[in-house]
Each structure stands twice: as C-alpha cells, then as structure tokens.
Design an enzyme around this catalytic site. Structure first.
Site, PDB file in Angstrom:
ATOM      1  N   GLU A   1     -38.216  88.683 -59.905  1.00 19.23           N
ATOM      2  CA  GLU A   1     -39.596  88.626 -59.426  1.00 19.23           C
ATOM      3  C   GLU A   1     -40.278  89.894 -59.899  1.00 19.23           C
ATOM      4  O   GLU A   1     -39.894  91.003 -59.517  1.00 19.23           O
ATOM      5  CB  GLU A   1     -39.633  88.532 -57.904  1.00 19.23           C
TER       6      GLU A   1
ATOM      7  N   CYS B   1     -45.548  91.991 -52.485  1.00 18.37           N
ATOM      8  CA  CYS B   1     -45.681  91.271 -53.749  1.00 18.37           C
ATOM      9  C   CYS B   1     -46.665  90.116 -53.635  1.00 18.37           C
ATOM     10  O   CYS B   1     -47.146  89.605 -54.648  1.00 18.37           O
ATOM     11  CB  CYS B   1     -44.323  90.751 -54.216  1.00 18.37           C
TER      12      CYS B   1
END
Length: 501
Positions: A260, A297
C-alpha cells in the site's frame, strides 16, 4: 521491560551496532540494528516452522491467534505508554488501535474456523463419460510459505508487528518475519514479546514468528530477496515500496509484493448536496482531514467541486474549522519535514490560491488549505501527489463535464467519495463508473477515515494506491494474499487433510 533486541526464532539476540529511538516525549532507548545474517536465520527458521505450522489444524491456528490477542491485551497499559512516547499519538488513539489489533486477530481466528476461505470445490469422477472419462478433482486453498511483513509508521499496532498482514498470514498457516519500523521500535518489541509468549505457551515451532528491528535499509532488501520468503506485505511510501516491489520482481523466483503506497482519496461534492449542506460538509471534512494529524492513508486530501457560491460557503466553513486546530506532533521528524516540503511545493504554484497557510516547525504540524482550478490541476501533475499530513486542496471545475475529466485524470486510489442528494442522482450515475475504476472503496455521503475491519472491506486499489489491485490489506479477504489453490486429482481419501474432507 524493553531489552532492545531482535526476536529470532524464539531467541532474543543483539547485534554489533545500535540505533536510538526518537520519541516525541520521554526517554530514548537503544535498539539493536538489523543485519543480513539475522534475516537469513529468521527466514530459514520460518521455512522449518512451515512444515508443521503450514499443516496445522485450523483449530490450532485459531487458538494461537486468540492467545496472541490475550497476551497483547495483558500488556495494554505498557504498550500504550511506550507507543505514546515514541509516536506522539494520544493514549486514547493507541487504546483504540490496540482494540482494533486484537480484534483483527480474533476475527481471523473465527474466519478460518468457518472454513469458507478455503474455497473448496469438488468435481466428482465421471468414469463413464464419453468420449473421455473425468477424474475426481478437489480444490482447496493452501498456505504459500513464509511471509515478510514491514511495519508501518502511522499505525504502530494495527499495521505493524501483529497487525493485519501478520494476522492474515498466520491465519493462513504462513510463518512471519517482521521488519520493525524504526519510528516505534519499543512498541514493536513489546508486541513481539506477546507473540513469543503465545508461541511458547502453545509449544509451536519458534520459527513461526521473528522480529528484526530497523536501523538499516539493507535489511529490508535482504528480506524481500531471501529465497525462503514467498510474499511480502508492506505499508509505506511510494518510493520505498516501489524499490522493494522491483526487488521482488527481479528475484530468480519473483514473488508477490502486496504494497500500500499512497492515495489522495478525492471527494466529489455534487451541486445539490453542496447547496443544501455546504457548511456541514466543510466542517466535517476539516475534521476528517486533520484526524491523526492527517497521517491516515485514507485522509481525503482532495475535494473536487463546481465553482459556485456554494463552493465558497464550503471553503469558508472548512477554513474556519481548520483555524481552530492547534499544532500537533507528527510521527517522526522526517515525516514533519516532508509535510512542510509538500506544503511549500503547492504554495510555489502561482495558480494555487492560499486559503489557509500556517507555519510549523520541528515535529509539529498545523493545517493548510489551498484552492486551484481544474485547468491548473491538469497542467501541474504534482498537485495530485500525496502530502502526508493535514493539508487539503480544493479543485474547482467549470462544469460537471470537467468534474468527470478530473476524475478520469486520477491515478489509482484507496478511496473515492461522492456527496450527493437525491437530485444529484443523474450526475452521480455518470461519475460512478469512473470512480469504481479508480478506487478499491467508493463512498457516498461519508468520509474515508476509519476503515472497518470486516468481511466486505476493500483497502487497496489500482496502482499506486497498491501494487496489486486484486487484493485488500484490511478485512478477512486479505487472507487470500497468502494462499494459493491446489487441485488434488484422484487422491485417496486416507491422504486428504480435514480441509478437503
């Protein structure tokens, strides 16, 4: 108590050099620096452990996950104290994150007991079929082998030592080697102590889990290149993640890298929704933007609107709310410096208007808010790059066609959000096919900060949000990353495991 060492296959080992933690407050501690030799020892031990752990029963693995959760809970106050000192995160946030961490472990325990993840399929033999008979075929998902996990800076518990990647891999039957993050080595060690106690209590092979502390970049490279490692879980920067991804691809045996890497998580505010509740959306967006000092995030860093008086109302409400946010400590000095660099990069664009700019120094951060046009968005590609921290950019389009053009210009995202009222349905319908190609999670009338850990969650997306658009790093579906299908043809029943029975 902290010992400052690595956990390698059940032994706490030091190394020739150390690094000092850099806490937001409290005392610093010294930790042993990881080495390539320790990586080799951990990976070989993980391979040895796989021959028992990879073939253990689901009951045994579920018991292990529950025991780890129990041990982490038993260390609760100590983990919170050390974690808060190292990261500057408030105690309430860390208490909640510990709850999420143990919740993930218990969720995976229950998930594997149900057995649905095995995706069992059986085509019975058809010996009399013409022109050719069909054999008996059974399919089941099997663990892939040792997995490397990299701790994340922004989630010292839920995405680190015993976080989602580790929980999913252990549930699948894969031993884990964790590369600890140097931003919170003490927190990582305490969690590793909990896992070590669980391993010993259940008399599992000690190679089922190892922790190698940070302090040296060559440790990460050695870990992803070690031939015993069969997959990697990573949460971090685009630059660092892409470098490791390339190393995985360049191996003699390429392996999957589930990284990620970053996302700006754009929000699209449609006209009727904006007209009816501009102020409320603006205030709520400011709260989501600054949650955790903007170090999530899923922070919604970009807002796309059609230029109007309602857009101005939204901006005023957001700006007034952001002005009330005081300076807060970021996770590391380096992250704080990168945040200031990102702010200055956007300020340098003559076609970007400063709505709210603030000064901050050292490890502290304060909010910043900017506005630009869709035309400038298209002309300046750096505006679409993630700024990790409490910074927001509003992009104003001339009409809905230009809103869709902005959507089409997006790179891969973790999330895309639409705010709409019933009267916006036609516009939302035209936007939805674009957004679902851009993101792993598409939201309506809500904010992406706060990722539910459950069966239906997708936390991933097209590159560069993640390196594998078919995977998620949150939720029970994430176990699929560490499994592979195996077909058994005409296998005697006496040889089949309980998972195939």
């Amino acid at each position: 108590m902290l010992n400052g060492k690595h956990l390698i296959a059940g032994e706490w080992l030091g190394s020739a050099s150390t690094f000092a933690s850099q806490p937001a407050h409290g005392s610093a501690h010294n930790f042993a620096v990881g080495t390539v030799d320790l990586v080799g020892r951990a990976c070989e031990a993980a391979e040895e452990a796989f021959w028992s752990f990879g073939y253990s029963s689901r009951d045994k693995r579920a018991e292990f996950l529950h025991r780890i959760a129990d041990e982490i809970d038993a260390l609760g106050d100590e983990i919170t104290e050390v974690g808060s000192q190292e990261t500057g995160l408030p105690e309430a946030r860390l208490t909640g994150e510990r709850g999420r961490t143990v919740g993930q472990l218990r969720l995976f325990a229950e998930h594997i007991l149900k057995g649905d993840y095995l995706d069992r399929r059986h085509d019975t033999a058809m010996p009399d079929r013409k022109p050719l008979p069909r054999p008996d075929l059974k399919l089941v998902q099997r663990p892939i082998g040792p997995v490397a996990v990299f701790g994340a800076s922004n989630f010292p518990l839920a995405f680190s030592t015993a976080g989602g990647d580790t929980a999913a891999a252990l549930a699948a039957g894969c031993p884990v080697v964790v590369k600890g993050h140097s931003a919170h080595p003490g927190t990582g060690e305490l969690v590793a102590q909990a896992i070590d106690r669980a391993t010993k209590a259940l008399q599992l092979h000690p190679g089922v889990f190892s922790l190698i502390q940070g302090g040296s970049r060559n440790v990460g490279a050695a870990l992803v290149q070690h031939p015993r490692i069969k997959a990697v879980g990573f949460t971090g920067s685009l630059v660092g993640g892409r470098a490791l991804f390339d190393l995985c691809a360049a191996r003699d045996e390429p392996i999957p890298f589930f990284g990620e890497l970053g996302s700006v998580n754009p929000m699209f505010l449609l006209p009727h929704a904006l007209a009816s509740r501009a102020e409320k959306i603006g205030e709520s967006w400011a709260a989501s933007l600054t949650m955790g000092v903007g170090q999530f995030c899923t922070k919604p860093g970009i807002v796309v609107v059609q230029a109007s008086n309602d857009a101005d109302r939204f901006l005023r409400a957001a700006s007034e709310t952001l002005k009330q946010i005081s300076a807060q400590a970021m996770l590391t000095d380096g992250i704080a410096a990168a945040y200031r660099d990102g702010r200055d990069r956007i300020r340098a664009d003559a076609n970007v208007q400063e709505i709210l700019t603030t000064s901050c120094d050292s490890r502290n951060a304060t909010p910043n808010l900017f506005r630009t046009t869709a035309r400038e968005w298209f002309a300046n590609g750096t505006l679409s790059e993630e700024v990790f921290g409490p910074l927001g950019l509003v992009v104003e389009a001339e009409n809905h066609e230009q809103v869709e053009e902005v959507a089409r210009s997006l790179k891969g995202q973790l999330t895309c959000t639409t705010f709409m009222d019933d009267e916006d349905k036609e516009l939302a319908l035209s936007l939805l096919p674009i957004l679902e190609r851009k993101a792993g999670r598409v939201l309506f009338n809500g904010f992406p900060t706060g990722v539910e850990v459950c069966d239906a969650m997708v936390h991933g997306g097209p590159y560069p949000a993640s390196t594998n658009f078919g995977a998620t790093s949150v939720g029970t579906l994430s176990i699929r990353r560490f499994l592979r299908p195996v077909c058994y043809q005409n296998a005697p029943i006496s040889l089949l495991t309980e998972d195939l029975a």
